[in-house]
Design a protein around this motif. Structure first.
Motif, PDB file in Angstrom:
ATOM      1  N   VAL A   1      -8.504   0.530  -4.797  1.00 31.01           N
ATOM      2  CA  VAL A   1      -9.108  -0.080  -3.606  1.00 31.01           C
ATOM      3  C   VAL A   1      -8.114  -0.092  -2.449  1.00 31.01           C
ATOM      4  CG1 VAL A   1      -9.954  -2.254  -2.636  1.00 31.01           C
ATOM      5  CG2 VAL A   1     -10.788  -1.465  -4.865  1.00 31.01           C
TER       6      VAL A   1
ATOM      7  N   GLU B   1      -8.938   4.973   4.707  1.00 32.96           N
ATOM      8  CA  GLU B   1      -9.916   4.668   5.756  1.00 32.96           C
ATOM      9  C   GLU B   1      -9.220   4.265   7.048  1.00 32.96           C
ATOM     10  OE1 GLU B   1     -12.301   1.662   3.966  1.00 32.96           O
ATOM     11  OE2 GLU B   1     -13.539   3.073   2.808  1.00 32.96           O
ATOM     12  N   GLU B   2      -8.135   3.481   6.912  1.00 31.69           N
ATOM     13  CA  GLU B   2      -7.401   3.050   8.102  1.00 31.69           C
ATOM     14  C   GLU B   2      -6.776   4.245   8.820  1.00 31.69           C
ATOM     15  OE1 GLU B   2      -3.430   0.393   9.245  1.00 31.69           O
ATOM     16  OE2 GLU B   2      -4.429   0.105   7.306  1.00 31.69           O
TER      17      GLU B   2
ATOM     18  N   LYS C   1      -7.764   3.455  -1.065  1.00 32.03           N
ATOM     19  CA  LYS C   1      -8.976   3.821  -0.310  1.00 32.03           C
ATOM     20  C   LYS C   1      -8.981   3.125   1.048  1.00 32.03           C
ATOM     21  CE  LYS C   1     -14.033   3.800  -0.595  1.00 32.03           C
ATOM     22  NZ  LYS C   1     -14.108   5.201  -0.135  1.00 32.03           N
ATOM     23  N   LYS C   2      -8.545   1.859   1.080  1.00 31.03           N
ATOM     24  CA  LYS C   2      -8.457   1.117   2.341  1.00 31.03           C
ATOM     25  C   LYS C   2      -7.468   1.785   3.298  1.00 31.03           C
ATOM     26  CE  LYS C   2      -7.009  -3.455   4.059  1.00 31.03           C
ATOM     27  NZ  LYS C   2      -5.717  -3.018   4.627  1.00 31.03           N
TER      28      LYS C   2
ATOM     29  N   GLU D   1       0.831  -1.207   0.000  1.00 30.22           N
ATOM     30  CA  GLU D   1       0.000   0.000   0.000  1.00 30.22           C
ATOM     31  C   GLU D   1       0.865   1.256   0.000  1.00 30.22           C
ATOM     32  OE1 GLU D   1      -3.803  -1.925   2.455  1.00 30.22           O
ATOM     33  OE2 GLU D   1      -2.275  -0.744   3.493  1.00 30.22           O
TER      34      GLU D   1
END
Length: 306
Positions: free
Chosen positions: A34, A41-42, A37-38, A5
């Motif tokens: 994706v 959010e984290e 975006k993850k 990431e």
């Protein structure tokens, strides 16, 4: 949060485009989007502003991307430490070089590197100084051969050699018969310079006061033509369009039929060529091996700096 990431957000920050970043990471764009975006959010933060034509990092995102690059470098350092235990100079070395050095140094350098450290192939990239600095910062390059001065970016720097400049004039030009030429004598000549973006243009304007005094619309610089490369400008000199200043290593070993290369009178303008790398880069032996390979090149007419 994973290294993958972190690599994705660094790639997006570099490419300023999700599609190109996905290609650079060898994944599909949905996979990359994706994952980012993850991560957002984290962390509960917005990392990027999505524009219609370009993606840009938010102020907080820029800081996170810088930290992500540092983490990636440290993770790579762990692998390098393990690799050094087997062979300190094993594996490719990604080397950048500016346009006005590459053609005149790289042929000999590649030959020396193959002979001395065949297990360390050089992956070469020619570009402008600004771009090479950016590639060093983002980890796309391991080191770069450039000429000072350049912005202080916290890099480790080792001097290689001091390179004097010479004047290239048409063979029928009155200055072609001179043994030495002063910068003062050139200010009335039609001066052919590299285009904006080439650091050698800036070096010439900085180290030759007789050029730097003139603005773009003044006598001397007023007559300048912008060429895309030193070799292109040499052909322009050969055709009688003007004179130019070149670094010593670009001077042909044999006299050319249509161009004469005349040294400068003292004080001779020079540039210092250096090797730069990130301080977090751990392959010290590879840097030393590259320097030794450079020093083993002929480098005629320059002064090596140990």
């Amino acid at each position: 949060m994973t290294l993958t990431e972190l690599r994705y957000i660094v790639a997006v920050a570099r490419e300023k485009h999700f599609g190109r970043a996905a290609e650079a990471c060898f994944v599909s764009q949905p996979t990359l989007s994706v994952a980012i975006k993850k991560l957002e959010e984290e962390l509960d933060v917005k990392l990027f502003e999505r524009g219609s034509n370009e993606v840009s990092a938010t102020p907080l995102g820029e800081e996170i991307v810088r930290q992500a690059q540092s983490v990636i470098d440290q993770a790579a350092g762990i692998k390098e430490i393990a690799k050094r235990g087997k062979d300190p100079v094993s594996g490719p070395l990604r080397v950048g070089v500016i346009y006005t050095i590459g053609p005149y140094l790289l042929p000999d350098l590649v030959k020396q590197a193959i002979e001395r450290v065949p297990q360390m192939p050089l992956v070469l990239q020619e570009n402008f100084t600004a771009r090479l600095l950016d590639m060093l910062r983002t980890g796309e390059l391991d080191c770069a051969i450039m000429a000072e001065p350049f912005p202080d970016t916290g890099l480790a720097v080792a001097p290689l050699y001091d390179e004097p400049f010479a004047v290239a004039v048409p063979k029928d030009h009155p200055l072609a018969k001179r043994k030495r030429i002063t910068a003062e004598e050139l200010k009335q000549e039609t001066m052919l310079l590299l285009g904006t973006g080439h650091c050698f243009r800036d070096h010439v304007l900085e180290v030759c006061p007789e050029y730097a005094r003139f603005s773009s619309d003044a006598e001397g610089i007023r007559k300048s033509f912008e060429g895309s490369s030193l070799e292109t400008i040499k052909y322009m000199v050969a055709s009688g369009m003007g004179v130019t200043v070149v670094p010593q290593l670009s001077v042909p070993k044999d006299q050319q039929p249509h161009v004469r290369y005349v040294p400068f009178a003292a004080p001779v303008p020079t540039r210092r060529v250096v090797l730069a790398w990130r301080r977090t880069f751990t392959r010290y032996e590879a840097i030393a091996a590259l320097r030794n390979a450079i020093y083993a090149c002929p480098l005629e007419g320059v002064s090596k700096v140990s």
